[in-house]
Design a protein around this motif. Structure first.
Motif, PDB file in Angstrom:
ATOM      1  N   ALA A 182     -16.951  66.864  77.557  1.00 56.99           N
ATOM      2  CA  ALA A 182     -16.687  65.752  76.633  1.00 56.99           C
ATOM      3  C   ALA A 182     -15.658  66.162  75.591  1.00 56.99           C
ATOM      4  CB  ALA A 182     -17.982  65.305  75.962  1.00 56.99           C
ATOM      5  N   ARG A 183     -15.819  67.350  75.074  1.00 57.67           N
ATOM      6  CA  ARG A 183     -14.869  67.851  74.085  1.00 57.67           C
ATOM      7  C   ARG A 183     -13.467  67.954  74.689  1.00 57.67           C
ATOM      8  NH1 ARG A 183     -15.631  70.341  69.264  1.00 57.67           N
ATOM      9  NH2 ARG A 183     -13.989  71.745  68.537  1.00 57.67           N
ATOM     10  N   LYS A 184     -13.398  68.427  75.928  1.00 60.36           N
ATOM     11  CA  LYS A 184     -12.095  68.541  76.600  1.00 60.36           C
ATOM     12  C   LYS A 184     -11.468  67.160  76.798  1.00 60.36           C
ATOM     13  CE  LYS A 184      -9.844  70.235  80.818  1.00 60.36           C
ATOM     14  NZ  LYS A 184      -9.156  68.954  81.089  1.00 60.36           N
ATOM     15  N   ALA A 185     -12.272  66.154  77.161  1.00 55.15           N
ATOM     16  CA  ALA A 185     -11.733  64.810  77.373  1.00 55.15           C
ATOM     17  C   ALA A 185     -11.107  64.270  76.087  1.00 55.15           C
ATOM     18  CB  ALA A 185     -12.840  63.876  77.857  1.00 55.15           C
ATOM     19  N   ILE A 186     -11.753  64.507  74.955  1.00 52.14           N
ATOM     20  CA  ILE A 186     -11.205  64.035  73.677  1.00 52.14           C
ATOM     21  C   ILE A 186      -9.920  64.791  73.347  1.00 52.14           C
ATOM     22  CG2 ILE A 186     -11.643  63.858  71.203  1.00 52.14           C
ATOM     23  CD1 ILE A 186     -14.628  63.495  71.928  1.00 52.14           C
ATOM     24  N   ASN A 187      -9.931  66.102  73.550  1.00 51.55           N
ATOM     25  CA  ASN A 187      -8.719  66.876  73.299  1.00 51.55           C
ATOM     26  C   ASN A 187      -7.562  66.434  74.191  1.00 51.55           C
ATOM     27  OD1 ASN A 187      -8.949  68.826  71.183  1.00 51.55           O
ATOM     28  ND2 ASN A 187     -10.492  69.890  72.389  1.00 51.55           N
ATOM     29  N   ASP A 188      -7.867  66.115  75.446  1.00 51.04           N
ATOM     30  CA  ASP A 188      -6.817  65.647  76.352  1.00 51.04           C
ATOM     31  C   ASP A 188      -6.223  64.329  75.876  1.00 51.04           C
ATOM     32  OD1 ASP A 188      -7.167  67.866  77.919  1.00 51.04           O
ATOM     33  OD2 ASP A 188      -8.273  66.847  79.517  1.00 51.04           O
ATOM     34  N   LEU A 189      -7.071  63.443  75.371  1.00 50.03           N
ATOM     35  CA  LEU A 189      -6.568  62.179  74.831  1.00 50.03           C
ATOM     36  C   LEU A 189      -5.671  62.426  73.616  1.00 50.03           C
ATOM     37  CD1 LEU A 189      -9.570  59.680  75.004  1.00 50.03           C
ATOM     38  CD2 LEU A 189      -7.361  59.445  76.142  1.00 50.03           C
ATOM     39  N   GLU A 190      -6.089  63.354  72.763  1.00 50.24           N
ATOM     40  CA  GLU A 190      -5.276  63.661  71.586  1.00 50.24           C
ATOM     41  C   GLU A 190      -3.912  64.211  71.988  1.00 50.24           C
ATOM     42  OE1 GLU A 190      -8.696  64.685  68.246  1.00 50.24           O
ATOM     43  OE2 GLU A 190      -7.683  66.330  69.277  1.00 50.24           O
ATOM     44  N   GLN A 191      -3.901  65.112  72.961  1.00 53.76           N
ATOM     45  CA  GLN A 191      -2.634  65.680  73.400  1.00 53.76           C
ATOM     46  C   GLN A 191      -1.758  64.625  74.062  1.00 53.76           C
ATOM     47  OE1 GLN A 191      -2.706  69.805  75.082  1.00 53.76           O
ATOM     48  NE2 GLN A 191      -4.918  69.556  74.948  1.00 53.76           N
ATOM     49  N   GLY A 192      -2.380  63.754  74.857  1.00 60.24           N
ATOM     50  CA  GLY A 192      -1.615  62.681  75.470  1.00 60.24           C
ATOM     51  C   GLY A 192      -1.055  61.724  74.442  1.00 60.24           C
ATOM     52  N   SER A 193      -1.823  61.457  73.389  1.00 59.48           N
ATOM     53  CA  SER A 193      -1.374  60.540  72.332  1.00 59.48           C
ATOM     54  C   SER A 193      -0.171  61.087  71.587  1.00 59.48           C
ATOM     55  CB  SER A 193      -2.510  60.281  71.344  1.00 59.48           C
ATOM     56  OG  SER A 193      -3.584  59.615  71.968  1.00 59.48           O
ATOM     57  N   SER A 194      -0.067  62.412  71.509  1.00 56.43           N
ATOM     58  CA  SER A 194       1.051  63.010  70.785  1.00 56.43           C
ATOM     59  C   SER A 194       2.376  62.753  71.488  1.00 56.43           C
ATOM     60  CB  SER A 194       0.840  64.515  70.635  1.00 56.43           C
ATOM     61  OG  SER A 194       0.899  65.165  71.893  1.00 56.43           O
ATOM     62  N   LYS A 195       2.314  62.363  72.762  1.00 54.85           N
ATOM     63  CA  LYS A 195       3.533  62.081  73.526  1.00 54.85           C
ATOM     64  C   LYS A 195       3.797  60.589  73.647  1.00 54.85           C
ATOM     65  CE  LYS A 195       2.506  66.183  76.302  1.00 54.85           C
ATOM     66  NZ  LYS A 195       2.168  66.683  77.660  1.00 54.85           N
ATOM     67  N   SER A 196       2.949  59.784  73.014  1.00 50.98           N
ATOM     68  CA  SER A 196       3.070  58.342  73.153  1.00 50.98           C
ATOM     69  C   SER A 196       3.636  57.723  71.880  1.00 50.98           C
ATOM     70  CB  SER A 196       1.693  57.724  73.454  1.00 50.98           C
ATOM     71  OG  SER A 196       1.751  56.317  73.413  1.00 50.98           O
ATOM     72  N   ASN A 197       4.436  56.701  72.047  1.00 54.43           N
ATOM     73  CA  ASN A 197       4.993  55.975  70.906  1.00 54.43           C
ATOM     74  C   ASN A 197       4.253  54.669  70.652  1.00 54.43           C
ATOM     75  OD1 ASN A 197       7.084  57.887  70.464  1.00 54.43           O
ATOM     76  ND2 ASN A 197       8.265  56.969  72.150  1.00 54.43           N
ATOM     77  N   ASN A 198       3.088  54.511  71.255  1.00 53.53           N
ATOM     78  CA  ASN A 198       2.341  53.273  71.138  1.00 53.53           C
ATOM     79  C   ASN A 198       1.877  53.045  69.697  1.00 53.53           C
ATOM     80  OD1 ASN A 198       0.731  50.954  71.988  1.00 53.53           O
ATOM     81  ND2 ASN A 198      -1.004  52.303  71.523  1.00 53.53           N
ATOM     82  N   THR A 199       2.163  51.881  69.161  1.00 51.29           N
ATOM     83  CA  THR A 199       1.754  51.543  67.794  1.00 51.29           C
ATOM     84  C   THR A 199       0.973  50.237  67.729  1.00 51.29           C
ATOM     85  OG1 THR A 199       3.866  50.397  67.399  1.00 51.29           O
ATOM     86  CG2 THR A 199       3.751  52.737  66.785  1.00 51.29           C
ATOM     87  N   THR A 200       0.776  49.599  68.843  1.00 46.66           N
ATOM     88  CA  THR A 200       0.124  48.283  68.828  1.00 46.66           C
ATOM     89  C   THR A 200      -1.286  48.313  69.390  1.00 46.66           C
ATOM     90  OG1 THR A 200       1.019  47.695  71.000  1.00 46.66           O
ATOM     91  CG2 THR A 200       2.342  47.127  69.055  1.00 46.66           C
ATOM     92  N   SER A 201      -1.722  49.472  69.877  1.00 44.50           N
ATOM     93  CA  SER A 201      -3.032  49.567  70.488  1.00 44.50           C
ATOM     94  C   SER A 201      -3.812  50.723  69.873  1.00 44.50           C
ATOM     95  CB  SER A 201      -2.921  49.753  71.999  1.00 44.50           C
ATOM     96  OG  SER A 201      -2.238  48.657  72.584  1.00 44.50           O
TER      97      SER A 201
END
Length: 380
Positions: free
Chosen positions: A50-69
């Motif tokens: 579970a901890r790894k899944a959250i960390n993976d989302l955080e790392q993926g978010s750092s590469k995203s420019n999404n601001t509307t979701s």
């Protein structure tokens, strides 16, 4: 096998550690586009994953420019509290940096009421045009949760101090409609499960077999996670398959499907309309099994292979066309944990004799009520 998500035993976290915790924020802006919710039932042997899944989302978010979701994660990995996090960009794989938006009392074992409570809070606090849901934990298709059965303990969905969430209760607990639901849990692409959820989402992304402990590769699927379009749900499933297909040895094991839930009614109606004599000699002899974990509580057969071995050519062709319409995407590695997949239609099906101790529960599922697929009793 120590890599199965549904049975994996992992290191136990000593405590929940989040870098930033704050009280409810009444000024949190309303989201105008999409809220994607990762719901992690991890007060069990999946805490580390579970901890790894959250960390993976955080790392993926750092590469995203999404601001509307917005991406939210609710994690329950201890006996006292569940935490709702707002996923924030972060490249440190050893640290969870996401803000804690709210702590939920979770002194009782998790159940459907807790899921309803958390999702209702999210719906009321973060209003959006669309919602997506990822249900992350243990899974055993439609098998009744342990507290509903005298059989040895099973894991219908989730696991918290011996308590599991019954699939029928889980369905009823979802307070809103979703673009898609991902089951990051074992064996949930069962036609019995999918049919129960047919009015809860547009699509379901799930595996007909086990899910290895790495689960979904959240860094890879994040570019598509906040959508609900047919093309993006296909890309999510494709990213899942590609992640495992390049592995070696037993780690190269994956099956994945995307189901258009609106198409399942036609499939059930056709099968339920067949003459009785088509179903009198139903048999599972030689049908591809899809339950590969020792002691799996219910039998899972490849749906298409079961149909091909039990119905006339005319009916097989019609059912295959309806199944093709329902499956937006499917893919599989040639083997799963060393078992050759001779047939893969994208869904599983269970067929029980009336003498099976799970039959009364099985017969109460909507798919079973509609199609009345069960095995004849064996002659003594």
């Amino acid at each position: 096998m120590d890599h199965l998500k549904c049975w994996i035993f992992s290191f136990i976290l000593s405590s929940l550690i989040y870098s930033c915790k704050k009280a409810d924020d009444p000024n949190m802006p309303t989201v105008s586009n999409t809220v994607t919710i990762l719901y992690l039932e991890a007060n069990n042997d999946l805490r580390q994953e579970a901890r790894k899944a959250i960390n993976d989302l955080e790392q993926g978010s750092s590469k995203s420019n999404n601001t509307t979701s917005l991406i939210l994660a609710y994690v329950k990995d201890n006996d006292r509290y569940g935490y709702l996090l707002k996923i924030s960009p972060d490249n440190n794989p050893l640290k969870i940096s996401s803000d804690t938006l709210k702590a939920f009392d979770a002194s009782d074992p998790s159940g459907a009421a807790q899921i309803s409570n958390v999702l209702t809070y999210i719906r009321n606090s973060y209003q959006a045009n669309y919602y997506n849901l990822i249900l992350w934990s243990h899974g055993t298709a439609w098998a009744p949760a342990a507290q509903f059965s005298s059989q040895p303990k099973t894991r219908s969905f989730g696991e918290d101090r011996g308590n599991q969430i019954d699939i029928l209760d889980l369905k009823d607990a979802l307070p809103m409609h979703f673009n898609y639901i991902i089951f990051d849990a074992c064996s949930m692409a069962s036609v019995e499960v999918l049919f129960e959820f047919r009015n809860k989402a547009n699509y379901i992304i799930a595996s007909p077999t086990d899910v290895l402990s790495d689960g979904f590769p959240y860094q890879n699927i994040l570019p598509h996670i906040n959508s609900g379009s047919k093309e993006d749900v296909k890309k999510i499933a494709s990213a899942y398959f590609n992640y495992y297909n390049v592995q070696t040895g037993l780690h190269r094991s994956a099956t994945i499907s995307v189901i258009d839930l609106s198409r399942l009614e036609s499939l059930s109606k056709y099968i339920s309309s067949l003459d009785q004599e088509d179903g009198r000699s139903l048999s599972t002899v030689g049908v591809q099994r899809m339950d590969f974990t020792h002691g799996f509580p219910v039998p899972l057969y490849d749906f298409g292979d079961f149909i091909s071995k039990n119905y006339s050519y005319e009916h097989i062709a019609s059912i295959e066309k309806l199944l093709e319409d329902a499956l937006v995407y499917k893919n599989n590695t040639p083997e799963f944990l060393g078992n050759t997949l001779h047939s893969f239609s994208g869904l599983t099906l269970s067929a029980l004799p009336k003498s099976d101790p799970y039959y009364p529960y099985y017969a109460n599922l909507e798919w079973s009520k509609r199609t009345k697929i069960y095995l004849p009793e064996e002659k003594p």
